[in-house]
Design an enzyme around this catalytic site. Structure first.
Site, PDB file in Angstrom:
ATOM      1  CE  LYS A  13      -2.034  -1.139   3.916  1.00  0.00           C
ATOM      2  NZ  LYS A  13      -1.351  -2.403   4.209  1.00  0.00           N
ATOM      3  NE  ARG A  88      -4.759  -1.078   9.752  1.00  0.00           N
ATOM      4  CZ  ARG A  88      -3.630  -0.680   9.190  1.00  0.00           C
ATOM      5  NH1 ARG A  88      -3.480   0.543   8.787  1.00  0.00           N
ATOM      6  NH2 ARG A  88      -2.659  -1.530   9.050  1.00  0.00           N
ATOM      7  NE  ARG A 127       7.774  -2.649   6.130  1.00  0.00           N
ATOM      8  CZ  ARG A 127       6.465  -2.569   6.320  1.00  0.00           C
ATOM      9  NH1 ARG A 127       5.710  -1.988   5.415  1.00  0.00           N
ATOM     10  NH2 ARG A 127       5.926  -3.099   7.386  1.00  0.00           N
ATOM     11  NE  ARG A 160       6.108  -0.472   9.975  1.00  0.00           N
ATOM     12  CZ  ARG A 160       4.996  -0.480   9.263  1.00  0.00           C
ATOM     13  NH1 ARG A 160       4.957   0.162   8.113  1.00  0.00           N
ATOM     14  NH2 ARG A 160       3.928  -1.110   9.671  1.00  0.00           N
ATOM     15  NE  ARG A 171       1.734  -4.958  11.098  1.00  0.00           N
ATOM     16  CZ  ARG A 171       2.824  -4.729  10.372  1.00  0.00           C
ATOM     17  NH1 ARG A 171       3.993  -5.196  10.778  1.00  0.00           N
ATOM     18  NH2 ARG A 171       2.750  -4.038   9.265  1.00  0.00           N
TER      19      ARG A 171
HETATM   20  P1  AP5 Z   1       4.854  -1.644   1.855  1.00  0.00           P
HETATM   21  O1  AP5 Z   1       4.558  -0.780   0.679  1.00  0.00           O
HETATM   22  O2  AP5 Z   1       5.605  -1.048   2.979  1.00  0.00           O
HETATM   23  O3  AP5 Z   1       3.509  -2.360   2.367  1.00  0.00           O
HETATM   24  P2  AP5 Z   1       2.251  -1.796   3.165  1.00  0.00           P
HETATM   25  O4  AP5 Z   1       1.047  -2.417   2.572  1.00  0.00           O
HETATM   26  O5  AP5 Z   1       2.301  -0.301   3.236  1.00  0.00           O
HETATM   27  O6  AP5 Z   1       2.550  -2.463   4.578  1.00  0.00           O
HETATM   28  P3  AP5 Z   1       2.445  -1.878   6.044  1.00  0.00           P
HETATM   29  O7  AP5 Z   1       3.177  -2.827   6.947  1.00  0.00           O
HETATM   30  O8  AP5 Z   1       2.850  -0.436   6.080  1.00  0.00           O
HETATM   31  O9  AP5 Z   1       0.932  -2.021   6.299  1.00  0.00           O
HETATM   32  P4  AP5 Z   1       0.210  -2.028   7.607  1.00  0.00           P
HETATM   33  O10 AP5 Z   1      -1.156  -1.829   7.109  1.00  0.00           O
HETATM   34  O11 AP5 Z   1       0.418  -3.203   8.463  1.00  0.00           O
HETATM   35  O12 AP5 Z   1       0.935  -0.859   8.448  1.00  0.00           O
HETATM   36  P5  AP5 Z   1       0.575   0.663   8.753  1.00  0.00           P
HETATM   37  O13 AP5 Z   1       1.809   1.444   8.796  1.00  0.00           O
HETATM   38  O14 AP5 Z   1      -0.553   1.105   7.902  1.00  0.00           O
HETATM   39  O15 AP5 Z   1       5.619  -2.941   1.289  1.00  0.00           O
HETATM   40  C1  AP5 Z   1       6.100  -3.952   2.167  1.00  0.00           C
HETATM   41  C2  AP5 Z   1       7.468  -4.463   1.669  1.00  0.00           C
HETATM   42  O16 AP5 Z   1       7.273  -5.168   0.439  1.00  0.00           O
HETATM   43  C3  AP5 Z   1       8.480  -3.343   1.345  1.00  0.00           C
HETATM   44  O17 AP5 Z   1       9.760  -3.775   1.682  1.00  0.00           O
HETATM   45  C4  AP5 Z   1       8.356  -3.147  -0.178  1.00  0.00           C
HETATM   46  O18 AP5 Z   1       9.571  -2.694  -0.759  1.00  0.00           O
HETATM   47  C5  AP5 Z   1       7.997  -4.562  -0.639  1.00  0.00           C
HETATM   48  N1  AP5 Z   1       7.109  -4.572  -1.802  1.00  0.00           N
HETATM   49  C6  AP5 Z   1       6.054  -3.718  -2.057  1.00  0.00           C
HETATM   50  N2  AP5 Z   1       5.440  -4.059  -3.207  1.00  0.00           N
HETATM   51  C7  AP5 Z   1       6.096  -5.171  -3.683  1.00  0.00           C
HETATM   52  C8  AP5 Z   1       5.938  -5.991  -4.854  1.00  0.00           C
HETATM   53  N3  AP5 Z   1       4.964  -5.754  -5.752  1.00  0.00           N
HETATM   54  N4  AP5 Z   1       6.794  -7.039  -5.012  1.00  0.00           N
HETATM   55  C9  AP5 Z   1       7.789  -7.289  -4.076  1.00  0.00           C
HETATM   56  N5  AP5 Z   1       7.993  -6.533  -2.962  1.00  0.00           N
HETATM   57  C10 AP5 Z   1       7.165  -5.488  -2.778  1.00  0.00           C
HETATM   58  O19 AP5 Z   1       0.006   0.512  10.256  1.00  0.00           O
HETATM   59  C11 AP5 Z   1       0.864   0.144  11.317  1.00  0.00           C
HETATM   60  C12 AP5 Z   1       0.057   0.053  12.595  1.00  0.00           C
HETATM   61  O20 AP5 Z   1      -0.511   1.352  12.903  1.00  0.00           O
HETATM   62  C13 AP5 Z   1      -1.156  -0.888  12.567  1.00  0.00           C
HETATM   63  O21 AP5 Z   1      -0.790  -2.219  12.871  1.00  0.00           O
HETATM   64  C14 AP5 Z   1      -2.056  -0.261  13.635  1.00  0.00           C
HETATM   65  O22 AP5 Z   1      -1.614  -0.596  14.932  1.00  0.00           O
HETATM   66  C15 AP5 Z   1      -1.797   1.240  13.448  1.00  0.00           C
HETATM   67  N6  AP5 Z   1      -2.777   1.855  12.523  1.00  0.00           N
HETATM   68  C16 AP5 Z   1      -2.489   2.476  11.335  1.00  0.00           C
HETATM   69  N7  AP5 Z   1      -3.617   2.929  10.755  1.00  0.00           N
HETATM   70  C17 AP5 Z   1      -4.639   2.600  11.597  1.00  0.00           C
HETATM   71  C18 AP5 Z   1      -6.040   2.777  11.550  1.00  0.00           C
HETATM   72  N8  AP5 Z   1      -6.652   3.385  10.500  1.00  0.00           N
HETATM   73  N9  AP5 Z   1      -6.784   2.294  12.575  1.00  0.00           N
HETATM   74  C19 AP5 Z   1      -6.210   1.678  13.637  1.00  0.00           C
HETATM   75  N10 AP5 Z   1      -4.882   1.464  13.736  1.00  0.00           N
HETATM   76  C20 AP5 Z   1      -4.097   1.915  12.734  1.00  0.00           C
HETATM   77 MG    MG Z   2       2.545   1.068   4.821  1.00  0.00          MG
END
Ligand code: AP5
Ligand code: MG
Length: 214
Positions: A13, A88, A127, A160, A171
């Site tokens: 994402k 979410r 990552r 991270r 997660r």
């Molecule tokens: P990346 O692009 O970083 O993936 P992502 O989908 O953004 O993953 P996240 O871990 O950021 O998602 P998340 O939803 O768990 O975390 P968030 O920060 O939102 O890609 C991942 C890896 O793969 C990278 O190394 C990249 O290079 C590689 N990659 C990408 N595309 C690829 C491809 N096509 N092929 C190969 N490799 C690829 O949330 C973190 C925490 O915050 C949550 O757990 C929660 O506690 C809290 N939080 C955030 N938002 C909310 C909300 N709205 N409500 C409640 N809690 C929340």
């Molecule tokens: Mg992300």
């Protein structure tokens, strides 16, 4: 162009949202990045959010919804925005729909990046994120030019805190239970686009562009 990104942790994402924001000149709003910035700055919000994030749990809706609703009312969001990591939960989606409906607006595109759970652990362990600017790399799939250093700002690349294998598994469970139901929510609203996220980053981005420009 009002866009939300759906998809499991590690689906890509953030990787795609950054490129979309640049291509279409709209702000990229990542709730995960906002929480991580608050943790880094030691704010009250950061302290509360960290308790949940470290366990792989969602931060409670009441700490997230107003923050996002206020953010999308800012001037830079008037011609569009991309939300990454929000909504979410169904209550978050309903609050977002209501805030937009009050201004006669709606989400135009819900982009669901689909990646099976078995690919996710591998992606997360490789990552590396920039401590300074948040740029995202992968040791194998998207390596930086110099190991450990951000290509964009020369900041330090780190793993991270929530990317440990046990936390990633939690997660994923939370995603299936609380976030995956949003797929039918946006399908019923007519804005859902399902994208195979197992392909190369550039191929996924080309498909997204073809959806947004159709
Ligand atoms: P990346 O692009 O970083 O993936 P992502 O989908 O953004 O993953 P996240 O871990 O950021 O998602 P998340 O939803 O768990 O975390 P968030 O920060 O939102 O890609 C991942 C890896 O793969 C990278 O190394 C990249 O290079 C590689 N990659 C990408 N595309 C690829 C491809 N096509 N092929 C190969 N490799 C690829 O949330 C973190 C925490 O915050 C949550 O757990 C929660 O506690 C809290 N939080 C955030 N938002 C909310 C909300 N709205 N409500 C409640 N809690 C929340
Ligand atoms: Mg992300």
């Amino acid at each position: 162009m009002k866009i939300i990104m759906l998809g499991a942790p590690g689906a890509g994402k953030g990787t795609q949202a950054k490129q979309i924001a640049e291509q279409y000149n709209i702000p990229h709003i990542s709730t995960g990045d906002i929480f991580r910035a608050n943790i880094k700055n030691g704010t009250e919000l950061g302290k509360k959010a960290k308790e949940y994030m470290d366990q792989g749990l969602l931060v409670p809706d009441e700490l997230v919804v107003d923050l996002v609703v206020d953010r999308i009312e800012k001037d830079d969001c008037q011609k569009g925005f991309i939300l990454d990591g929000f909504p979410r939960t169904i209550p978050q989606a309903e609050a977002l729909d209501a805030a937009l409906a009050a201004k006669d607006m709606k989400i135009d595109y819900a982009l669901d990046i689909e990646v099976p759970d078995e690919n996710i652990i591998d992606r997360m362990s490789g990552r590396r994120s920039c401590r300074e600017c948040g740029a995202i790399f992968h040791a194998k799939y998207n390596p930086p030019k110099s190991e450990g250093i951000c290509d964009i700002c020369s900041g330090e690349l780190i793993l991270r805190d929530d990317d440990k294998e046990e936390t990633v598994k939690k997660r994923l469970d939370v995603y299936h239970e609380q976030t995956a139901p949003l797929i039918s929510h946006y399908k019923s609203a007519g804005s859902l686009h399902e994208i195979d996220g197992t392909r190369h980053i550039d191929v996924v981005f080309d498909e997204i562009k073809s959806i947004l420009e159709a």
